[in-house]
Design an enzyme around this catalytic site. Sequence first.
Site, PDB file in Angstrom:
ATOM      1  N   LEU A   1      -0.839   3.100  21.589  1.00 50.21           N
ATOM      2  CA  LEU A   1       0.040   2.360  22.490  1.00 50.21           C
ATOM      3  C   LEU A   1       1.513   2.754  22.307  1.00 50.21           C
ATOM      4  CD1 LEU A   1      -1.601  -1.170  22.404  1.00 50.21           C
ATOM      5  CD2 LEU A   1      -1.672   0.515  24.221  1.00 50.21           C
TER       6      LEU A   1
ATOM      7  N   ASP B   1      -2.030   6.921   1.529  1.00 47.87           N
ATOM      8  CA  ASP B   1      -1.891   8.000   2.494  1.00 47.87           C
ATOM      9  C   ASP B   1      -1.145   7.605   3.767  1.00 47.87           C
ATOM     10  OD1 ASP B   1      -2.915  10.350   1.542  1.00 47.87           O
ATOM     11  OD2 ASP B   1      -4.214  10.570   3.329  1.00 47.87           O
TER      12      ASP B   1
ATOM     13  N   TYR C   1      -0.113  16.262  35.597  1.00 53.77           N
ATOM     14  CA  TYR C   1      -0.200  17.201  36.716  1.00 53.77           C
ATOM     15  C   TYR C   1      -1.292  16.798  37.682  1.00 53.77           C
ATOM     16  CZ  TYR C   1      -3.708  19.454  33.677  1.00 53.77           C
ATOM     17  OH  TYR C   1      -4.777  19.714  32.866  1.00 53.77           O
ATOM     18  N   MET C   2      -1.101  17.262  38.915  1.00 55.26           N
ATOM     19  CA  MET C   2      -2.086  16.973  39.948  1.00 55.26           C
ATOM     20  C   MET C   2      -2.714  18.268  40.362  1.00 55.26           C
ATOM     21  SD  MET C   2      -0.367  14.490  42.616  1.00 55.26           S
ATOM     22  CE  MET C   2       0.333  12.937  42.174  1.00 55.26           C
ATOM     23  N   LYS C   3      -4.000  18.252  40.533  1.00 57.82           N
ATOM     24  CA  LYS C   3      -4.673  19.431  41.065  1.00 57.82           C
ATOM     25  C   LYS C   3      -4.866  19.206  42.552  1.00 57.82           C
ATOM     26  CE  LYS C   3      -6.889  21.170  37.012  1.00 57.82           C
ATOM     27  NZ  LYS C   3      -7.301  22.545  37.025  1.00 57.82           N
TER      28      LYS C   3
ATOM     29  N   HIS D   1      -8.420   3.042  20.438  1.00 56.71           N
ATOM     30  CA  HIS D   1      -7.462   3.901  21.147  1.00 56.71           C
ATOM     31  C   HIS D   1      -7.868   4.140  22.608  1.00 56.71           C
ATOM     32  CE1 HIS D   1      -5.901   4.374  17.229  1.00 56.71           C
ATOM     33  NE2 HIS D   1      -6.522   5.472  16.855  1.00 56.71           N
TER      34      HIS D   1
ATOM     35  N   GLY E   1       0.861  -1.191   0.000  1.00 54.70           N
ATOM     36  CA  GLY E   1       0.000   0.000   0.000  1.00 54.70           C
ATOM     37  C   GLY E   1       0.890   1.232   0.000  1.00 54.70           C
ATOM     38  N   ALA E   2       2.085   1.073  -0.631  1.00 53.20           N
ATOM     39  CA  ALA E   2       3.129   2.099  -0.536  1.00 53.20           C
ATOM     40  C   ALA E   2       2.723   3.444  -1.123  1.00 53.20           C
ATOM     41  CB  ALA E   2       4.383   1.605  -1.228  1.00 53.20           C
TER      42      ALA E   2
HETATM   43  C1  BG6 Z   1      -6.625   7.513  13.769  1.00 50.24           C
HETATM   44  C2  BG6 Z   1      -8.019   7.838  13.362  1.00 50.24           C
HETATM   45  O1  BG6 Z   1      -6.538   6.195  14.227  1.00 50.24           O
HETATM   46  O2  BG6 Z   1      -6.219   8.397  14.808  1.00 50.24           O
HETATM   47  C3  BG6 Z   1      -8.152   9.280  12.939  1.00 50.24           C
HETATM   48  O3  BG6 Z   1      -8.404   6.993  12.290  1.00 50.24           O
HETATM   49  C4  BG6 Z   1      -7.583  10.206  13.999  1.00 50.24           C
HETATM   50  O4  BG6 Z   1      -9.506   9.604  12.682  1.00 50.24           O
HETATM   51  C5  BG6 Z   1      -6.202   9.749  14.437  1.00 50.24           C
HETATM   52  O5  BG6 Z   1      -7.524  11.505  13.444  1.00 50.24           O
HETATM   53  C6  BG6 Z   1      -5.713  10.551  15.618  1.00 50.24           C
HETATM   54  O6  BG6 Z   1      -4.397  10.233  15.914  1.00 50.24           O
HETATM   55  P1  BG6 Z   1      -3.500  11.242  16.749  1.00 50.24           P
HETATM   56  O7  BG6 Z   1      -2.247  10.487  16.982  1.00 50.24           O
HETATM   57  O8  BG6 Z   1      -3.327  12.464  15.900  1.00 50.24           O
HETATM   58  O9  BG6 Z   1      -4.255  11.548  17.989  1.00 50.24           O
END
Ligand code: BG6
Length: 498
Positions: A188, A16, A376-378, A248, A12-13
């Site tokens: 991660l 994007d 940071y801690m509040k 995420h 997929g080189a």
């Molecule tokens: C990607 C999502 O996994 O993470 C995108 O597909 C998002 O929609 C991106 O913009 C955000 O990554 P980062 O590292 O900029 O927070």
Amino acid sequence: PETGCLSIIVLGASGDLAKKKTFPALFNLYCQGFLPPDEVYIFGYARTKISDDDLRNRIRGYLVNDRSASPSEDASKFLQLIQYVSGSYDGAEGFQLLDKEITKHEISKSSQEGSSRRLFYLALPPSVYPSVCRMIRKYCMNKSDLGGWTRIVVEKPFGKDLDSAEQLSSQIGELFDEPQIYRIDHYLGKELVQNLLVLRFANRFFLPLWNRDNIDNVQIVFREDFGTEGRGGYFDEYGIIRDIIQNHLLQVLCLVAMEKPVSLKPERIRDEKVKVLQSVLPIKDEEVVLGQYEGYRDDPTVPNHSNTPTFATVILRIHNERWEGVPFILKAGKALNSRKAEIRVQFKDVPGDIFKCQKQGRNEFVIRLQPSEAMYMKLTVSSLVHNSTSLDLPACVKQPGLEMSTVQSELDLSYRQRYQGVTIPEAYERLILDTIRGDQQHFVRRDELKAAWEIFTPLLHRIDNGEMKPIPYRTGSRGPAEADELSAKAGYVQTHGY
Ligand code: BG6
């Protein structure tokens, strides 16, 4: 470290992801000496019929390295390590040719002692994973007598729901063993995400506090101040829950909530993450707010009647001894008022407060993943200030004189200040290096993936069937007001400034 020839193949080189993330990450590793030119060769593979130089020219502009003394010279040397091979994603011919080219490179480096290593990075849509994996398995595996390995790296989305993810996992699982498969979740690889286990388990401060007796709620937030920007077609098929929350934010939740692993072995860490995921209770409809920004459907690649959420707040509840009753508020949105990703751990109010200043907010521990990484801690401290305009809390402002009053302040570890001159590596950089080193700690295991889909699939199906609708919100706003109301109802207290 292992030696011998290393071939990195980016499939997929011409796309994007490869251009913006994979090649720049490889370049950074190259600049730091992790990809020695006498061992490493990089192949780009895609359907487009272009020359080596065409590919090099396409990616040159994305190769930026502020750690290099002569970046453009380094970029030129790096680009010379890249060769392009064109072919389809399901035909033998292209992959046979690819194998021939890789082997040629391996033979040319055969004067070196050591094995040959092949790393296939699939910067591709998941629909072609099965056929590409079949082709790699059939034609492109490492054949060196001296040992070595073949590994594949895949990107999310891994499926669209539990069934499709499981199907994908079994298709790939028939071809490769789990230790050969690296499922990337780039969160991660972020500095402060990688820090979470150290923070929690190497600091005595946190050990007795990190539980339902002391923590009122945990909020994990992702905000972007831009919309889907040219990715409307992709995004509309997935939506914010599949794009950000199910992977995420859920991965971050695991690291915040998991028990201490018996060791730092990747498998032991992933065992604990799976347990957290398996303890999440079914999501209740009334603990979900969905939103869609106004103007989202103006994108010509988005259907006029799209029901896809670009914003969601979802409360997860973990049914175990440590977390019973503590809401984990996961919130993600596009086209909001700021770009930020952070974890906010809010502690309970102090019992028997004698200062009567609870209105100033709670003790809070904040881990800002980006931008400007910080922890940071509040805290509440005795006030030195008596400028009533600096705080929006007239009742708690110190009066002139020597009276006791309190104010909320911060104990702050801002990475940019503390580690001046140190560049924080990009997530992809670390993760690719891990794949070369064979460290799977920061990658998602098959059972983790399954458990993550189990949590969200019923909700996603209700949204897909139109049973739950997103509330419109203004671009540049905080998202739907209902989301703030939901967080407040769950116990989250909005703190001030900072
Ligand atoms: C990607 C999502 O996994 O993470 C995108 O597909 C998002 O929609 C991106 O913009 C955000 O990554 P980062 O590292 O900029 O927070």
